[in-house]
Design an enzyme around this catalytic site. Structure first.
Site, PDB file in Angstrom:
ATOM      1  N   GLU A 299      -5.897  -3.495   0.786  1.00 47.69           N
ATOM      2  CA  GLU A 299      -6.060  -4.042  -0.566  1.00 47.69           C
ATOM      3  C   GLU A 299      -7.527  -4.032  -0.993  1.00 47.69           C
ATOM      4  O   GLU A 299      -7.824  -4.110  -2.187  1.00 47.69           O
ATOM      5  CB  GLU A 299      -5.515  -5.468  -0.628  1.00 47.69           C
TER       6      GLU A 299
ATOM      7  N   TYR B 190      -6.500 -12.187  -3.890  1.00 48.36           N
ATOM      8  CA  TYR B 190      -6.329 -11.984  -2.439  1.00 48.36           C
ATOM      9  C   TYR B 190      -7.364 -10.980  -1.929  1.00 48.36           C
ATOM     10  O   TYR B 190      -8.067 -11.227  -0.940  1.00 48.36           O
ATOM     11  CB  TYR B 190      -4.906 -11.496  -2.163  1.00 48.36           C
TER      12      TYR B 190
ATOM     13  N   LYS C 269     -10.460 -11.371   0.702  1.00 48.95           N
ATOM     14  CA  LYS C 269     -10.522 -10.568   1.933  1.00 48.95           C
ATOM     15  C   LYS C 269     -11.819  -9.745   2.005  1.00 48.95           C
ATOM     16  O   LYS C 269     -12.288  -9.414   3.081  1.00 48.95           O
ATOM     17  CB  LYS C 269      -9.298  -9.647   2.011  1.00 48.95           C
TER      18      LYS C 269
ATOM     19  N   THR D  19      -7.843  -5.468   5.153  1.00 52.09           N
ATOM     20  CA  THR D  19      -6.673  -4.909   4.480  1.00 52.09           C
ATOM     21  C   THR D  19      -7.002  -3.727   3.572  1.00 52.09           C
ATOM     22  O   THR D  19      -8.086  -3.672   2.978  1.00 52.09           O
ATOM     23  CB  THR D  19      -5.993  -6.008   3.628  1.00 52.09           C
TER      24      THR D  19
HETATM   25  P1  NAP Z   1       2.148 -13.508   7.379  1.00 49.33           P
HETATM   26  O1  NAP Z   1       3.444 -13.124   8.017  1.00 49.33           O
HETATM   27  O2  NAP Z   1       2.140 -14.000   5.991  1.00 49.33           O
HETATM   28  O3  NAP Z   1       1.467 -14.622   8.329  1.00 49.33           O
HETATM   29  C1  NAP Z   1       0.362 -15.370   7.891  1.00 49.33           C
HETATM   30  C2  NAP Z   1       0.025 -16.390   8.954  1.00 49.33           C
HETATM   31  O4  NAP Z   1      -1.100 -17.164   8.520  1.00 49.33           O
HETATM   32  C3  NAP Z   1       1.154 -17.397   9.254  1.00 49.33           C
HETATM   33  O5  NAP Z   1       1.187 -17.655  10.624  1.00 49.33           O
HETATM   34  C4  NAP Z   1       0.679 -18.622   8.488  1.00 49.33           C
HETATM   35  O6  NAP Z   1       1.181 -19.845   9.009  1.00 49.33           O
HETATM   36  C5  NAP Z   1      -0.820 -18.537   8.733  1.00 49.33           C
HETATM   37  N1  NAP Z   1      -1.588 -19.381   7.826  1.00 49.33           N
HETATM   38  C6  NAP Z   1      -1.626 -19.340   6.473  1.00 49.33           C
HETATM   39  N2  NAP Z   1      -2.452 -20.296   6.000  1.00 49.33           N
HETATM   40  C7  NAP Z   1      -2.946 -20.956   7.076  1.00 49.33           C
HETATM   41  C8  NAP Z   1      -3.832 -22.062   7.245  1.00 49.33           C
HETATM   42  N3  NAP Z   1      -4.384 -22.678   6.198  1.00 49.33           N
HETATM   43  N4  NAP Z   1      -4.115 -22.473   8.505  1.00 49.33           N
HETATM   44  C9  NAP Z   1      -3.541 -21.870   9.571  1.00 49.33           C
HETATM   45  N5  NAP Z   1      -2.686 -20.839   9.479  1.00 49.33           N
HETATM   46  C10 NAP Z   1      -2.391 -20.388   8.246  1.00 49.33           C
HETATM   47  O7  NAP Z   1       1.119 -12.301   7.460  1.00 49.33           O
HETATM   48  P2  NAP Z   1       1.156 -10.952   8.350  1.00 49.33           P
HETATM   49  O8  NAP Z   1       1.908  -9.915   7.604  1.00 49.33           O
HETATM   50  O9  NAP Z   1       1.516 -11.300   9.730  1.00 49.33           O
HETATM   51  O10 NAP Z   1      -0.377 -10.512   8.267  1.00 49.33           O
HETATM   52  C11 NAP Z   1      -1.335 -10.982   9.218  1.00 49.33           C
HETATM   53  C12 NAP Z   1      -2.729 -10.824   8.643  1.00 49.33           C
HETATM   54  O11 NAP Z   1      -2.979  -9.453   8.355  1.00 49.33           O
HETATM   55  C13 NAP Z   1      -2.982 -11.558   7.343  1.00 49.33           C
HETATM   56  O12 NAP Z   1      -4.337 -11.984   7.365  1.00 49.33           O
HETATM   57  C14 NAP Z   1      -2.800 -10.503   6.265  1.00 49.33           C
HETATM   58  O13 NAP Z   1      -3.544 -10.833   5.122  1.00 49.33           O
HETATM   59  C15 NAP Z   1      -3.348  -9.287   6.981  1.00 49.33           C
HETATM   60  N6  NAP Z   1      -2.784  -8.006   6.592  1.00 49.33           N
HETATM   61  C16 NAP Z   1      -1.446  -7.810   6.600  1.00 49.33           C
HETATM   62  C17 NAP Z   1      -0.925  -6.568   6.288  1.00 49.33           C
HETATM   63  C18 NAP Z   1       0.551  -6.309   6.293  1.00 49.33           C
HETATM   64  O14 NAP Z   1       0.964  -5.281   5.725  1.00 49.33           O
HETATM   65  N7  NAP Z   1       1.359  -7.147   6.948  1.00 49.33           N
HETATM   66  C19 NAP Z   1      -1.804  -5.512   5.964  1.00 49.33           C
HETATM   67  C20 NAP Z   1      -3.178  -5.759   5.982  1.00 49.33           C
HETATM   68  C21 NAP Z   1      -3.658  -6.995   6.315  1.00 49.33           C
HETATM   69  P3  NAP Z   1       2.588 -20.480   8.481  1.00 49.33           P
HETATM   70  O15 NAP Z   1       3.673 -19.787   9.280  1.00 49.33           O
HETATM   71  O16 NAP Z   1       2.418 -21.914   8.812  1.00 49.33           O
HETATM   72  O17 NAP Z   1       2.683 -20.187   7.017  1.00 49.33           O
HETATM   73  N1  GDD Z   2       6.504  -8.286  -3.457  1.00 50.39           N
HETATM   74  C1  GDD Z   2       7.034  -7.445  -4.360  1.00 50.39           C
HETATM   75  N2  GDD Z   2       8.209  -7.788  -4.960  1.00 50.39           N
HETATM   76  N3  GDD Z   2       6.379  -6.297  -4.654  1.00 50.39           N
HETATM   77  C2  GDD Z   2       6.969  -5.446  -5.539  1.00 50.39           C
HETATM   78  C3  GDD Z   2       8.187  -5.732  -6.154  1.00 50.39           C
HETATM   79  C4  GDD Z   2       8.829  -6.972  -5.858  1.00 50.39           C
HETATM   80  O1  GDD Z   2       9.894  -7.286  -6.377  1.00 50.39           O
HETATM   81  N4  GDD Z   2       8.500  -4.693  -6.968  1.00 50.39           N
HETATM   82  C5  GDD Z   2       7.538  -3.780  -6.855  1.00 50.39           C
HETATM   83  N5  GDD Z   2       6.587  -4.241  -6.005  1.00 50.39           N
HETATM   84  C6  GDD Z   2       5.341  -3.534  -5.672  1.00 50.39           C
HETATM   85  C7  GDD Z   2       4.084  -4.400  -5.813  1.00 50.39           C
HETATM   86  O2  GDD Z   2       3.677  -4.449  -7.191  1.00 50.39           O
HETATM   87  C8  GDD Z   2       3.116  -3.621  -4.934  1.00 50.39           C
HETATM   88  O3  GDD Z   2       2.526  -2.567  -5.688  1.00 50.39           O
HETATM   89  C9  GDD Z   2       4.011  -3.018  -3.847  1.00 50.39           C
HETATM   90  O4  GDD Z   2       5.367  -3.165  -4.308  1.00 50.39           O
HETATM   91  C10 GDD Z   2       3.894  -3.700  -2.482  1.00 50.39           C
HETATM   92  O5  GDD Z   2       4.008  -5.100  -2.657  1.00 50.39           O
HETATM   93  P1  GDD Z   2       4.143  -6.103  -1.404  1.00 50.39           P
HETATM   94  O6  GDD Z   2       5.243  -5.687  -0.517  1.00 50.39           O
HETATM   95  O7  GDD Z   2       4.179  -7.495  -1.934  1.00 50.39           O
HETATM   96  O8  GDD Z   2       2.814  -5.834  -0.566  1.00 50.39           O
HETATM   97  P2  GDD Z   2       1.293  -5.667  -1.007  1.00 50.39           P
HETATM   98  O9  GDD Z   2       0.964  -4.223  -0.819  1.00 50.39           O
HETATM   99  O10 GDD Z   2       1.015  -6.270  -2.307  1.00 50.39           O
HETATM  100  O11 GDD Z   2       0.536  -6.555   0.086  1.00 50.39           O
HETATM  101  C11 GDD Z   2       0.854  -6.414   1.487  1.00 50.39           C
HETATM  102  O12 GDD Z   2       0.093  -5.359   2.046  1.00 50.39           O
HETATM  103  C12 GDD Z   2      -1.334  -5.562   2.024  1.00 50.39           C
HETATM  104  C13 GDD Z   2      -1.959  -4.326   2.654  1.00 50.39           C
HETATM  105  O13 GDD Z   2      -2.063  -3.323   1.704  1.00 50.39           O
HETATM  106  C14 GDD Z   2       0.540  -7.754   2.141  1.00 50.39           C
HETATM  107  O14 GDD Z   2       1.027  -7.714   3.465  1.00 50.39           O
HETATM  108  C15 GDD Z   2      -0.946  -8.042   2.180  1.00 50.39           C
HETATM  109  O15 GDD Z   2      -1.196  -9.195   2.972  1.00 50.39           O
HETATM  110  C16 GDD Z   2      -1.661  -6.829   2.804  1.00 50.39           C
HETATM  111  O16 GDD Z   2      -3.046  -7.031   2.811  1.00 50.39           O
END
Ligand code: NAP
Ligand code: GDD
Length: 373
Positions: A131, A153, A157, A129
């Site tokens: 992050e 987190y 990671k 990520t």
């Molecule tokens: P998400 O929608 O939150 O999905 C997370 C998945 O992990 C769900 O299927 C959840 O299952 C499963 N999980 C959590 N704890 C588990 C456990 N103990 N055992 C088995 N499964 C478990 O996340 P996403 O947005 O699809 O992201 C996918 C991956 O990419 C994550 O690793 C995230 O950290 C990483 N990532 C995401 C982003 C982004 O912007 N979306 C960016 C960078 C990296 P349940 O449905 O049962 O909760």
């Molecule tokens: N969730 C949330 N809720 N975030 C807020 C809010 C709010 O009400 N208001 C402002 N923010 C700001 C957060 O402080 C952060 O700086 C930004 O919006 C994005 O927050 P999120 O959408 O929660 O995502 P994230 O960037 O913290 O994390 C997501 O992206 C990562 C990759 O950069 C997640 O998907 C992580 O799993 C992933 O690794």
């Protein structure tokens, strides 16, 4: 020709659902890990259940034995490790659980592959990520930018990233990290900022919510479309050598800009007044006379409840390596298209939820009055 067999952890999540569709369309046999919960809620993959090449198995990232047994049974040729406690703010409340799943969970997958002697037969993709860059040390960020994780987190990671690299070097395994910047969609969890905004804009436009409370409006993110990003996960594993890649659009916006555009697509133009905790999004004009009662009303406000103990505020990815080496197009879906897709989806969802709720209320009344039995 040997069959492509993918094992996806996190299959019920946003990315897992799109990746399953992508791999099934490529002819893969897809196996996904699900975990037991009191409510069987698998909305994102419900449409795939029953598909001949799609199989679900109970296991948990916290349970080595379940992972070892499953990897032995499935004999995957590719593992996509997407499972994580993926919410940054939640990681401050549940840091130990986050570390167990997001850090040690990666090690458990690697060891499950080694225990089953699949080091040479199975490639592994790790969901790393942006992050990791955290309190950023340069902008934009690329594969050589130093890491500075800034939440429990991100620290978890970081372990995942390094243990993948270590097993690649120590055991010559084909395992790599995709360093993905934020990617969103109509399937995004409802507490991430983009989906929180698009759902609220739809509800406010349909009279179901008065005000949206957000945290840091100045935070900058490089937001892409999740459907485009899963292709990259696959491309990374098809590359001739195991390498790590930054996946991003190369374009940055603030949370405030995302909110302005989302409300625009919901028919509401905002003007912003005040600063910091006092900043407000006020309705300046509307596209439809039926929304004119909203003019002058505050529909976005700031709440300290959504501030983080440490916040990552300047993510901006440089996808040059992925573009050149994987041939991936980072701008398939523009920021404007992404916001519009999400708002259109949520406008329909809010309207459908309303119809369903009216029908439930009517049915309850008819049952009570004995009109229907
Ligand atoms: P998400 O929608 O939150 O999905 C997370 C998945 O992990 C769900 O299927 C959840 O299952 C499963 N999980 C959590 N704890 C588990 C456990 N103990 N055992 C088995 N499964 C478990 O996340 P996403 O947005 O699809 O992201 C996918 C991956 O990419 C994550 O690793 C995230 O950290 C990483 N990532 C995401 C982003 C982004 O912007 N979306 C960016 C960078 C990296 P349940 O449905 O049962 O909760
Ligand atoms: N969730 C949330 N809720 N975030 C807020 C809010 C709010 O009400 N208001 C402002 N923010 C700001 C957060 O402080 C952060 O700086 C930004 O919006 C994005 O927050 P999120 O959408 O929660 O995502 P994230 O960037 O913290 O994390 C997501 O992206 C990562 C990759 O950069 C997640 O998907 C992580 O799993 C992933 O690794």
């Amino acid at each position: 020709m040997s069959k492509n067999i993918a094992l996806i952890t996190g299959v019920t999540g946003q990315d897992g659902s799109y990746l399953s569709e992508f791999l099934l369309a490529k002819g893969y046999e897809v196996h996904g890990i699900i975990r037991r919960s009191s409510v069987d809620y698998r909305e994102r993959i419900a449409h795939l259940e029953g598909t001949p090449n799609f199989h679900l198995h109970y296991a948990d990232m916290g349970d080595s034995m379940s992972l070892v047994k499953l990897v032995g049974k499935v004999q995957p040729t590719e593992i996509y490790n997407l499972a994580a406690q993926s919410h940054v703010q939640v990681s401050f409340d549940a840091p130990e659980f986050t570390a167990d799943v997001d850090a040690v969970g990666v090690l458990r997958i690697l060891e499950a592959v080694r225990t089953n002697h699949l080091e040479k037969a199975c490639k592994i993709y790790q969901a790393s990520t942006s992050e990791l860059y955290g309190k950023v040390e340069e902008v934009p960020q690329n594969e050589n930018t130093p890491f500075h994780p800034y939440s429990p987190y991100a620290v978890a990671k970081l372990y995942g990233f390094w243990i993948i690299k270590e097993y690649r070097e120590a055991y010559n395994m084909f395992c790599c990290s995709g360093i993905l910047f934020n990617h969103e969609s109509e399937r995004r969890g409802e507490t991430f900022v983009t989906r929180k905004i698009t759902l609220a804009a739809a509800r406010i436009a349909q009279g179901k919510q008065d005000c949206l409370y957000l945290g840091n409006l100045d935070s900058l993110r490089d937001w892409g479309y999740a459907k485009d990003y899963v292709e990259c996960m696959w491309l990374i594993l098809q590359h001739e050598t195991p390498e790590d890649f930054v996946i991003a659009t190369g374009v940055q916006h603030t949370v405030r800009e995302f909110a302005s555009l989302a409300f625009h697509y919901a028919g509401i133009e905002l003007r912003w007044e005040g600063q910091g905790i006092d900043e407000k999004g006020i309705v300046a004009s509307v596209s439809n006379p039926s929304l004119s009662h909203l003019i002058g009303k505050t529909v976005v406000a700031v709440s300290e409840a959504f501030y983080r103990p440490t916040d990552v505020v300047n993510l901006w990815g440089d996808p040059t390596k992925a573009k050149n080496k994987l041939g991936w197009n980072p701008q398939t879906t523009s920021f404007e298209q992404l916001v519009q897709i999400m708002v259109n989806h949520d406008m329909q969802k809010v309207a459908a939820d309303h119809v369903a709720s009216v029908m439930r209320t009517n049915l309850a009344e008819y049952l009570e009055k004995g009109i229907v039995k």
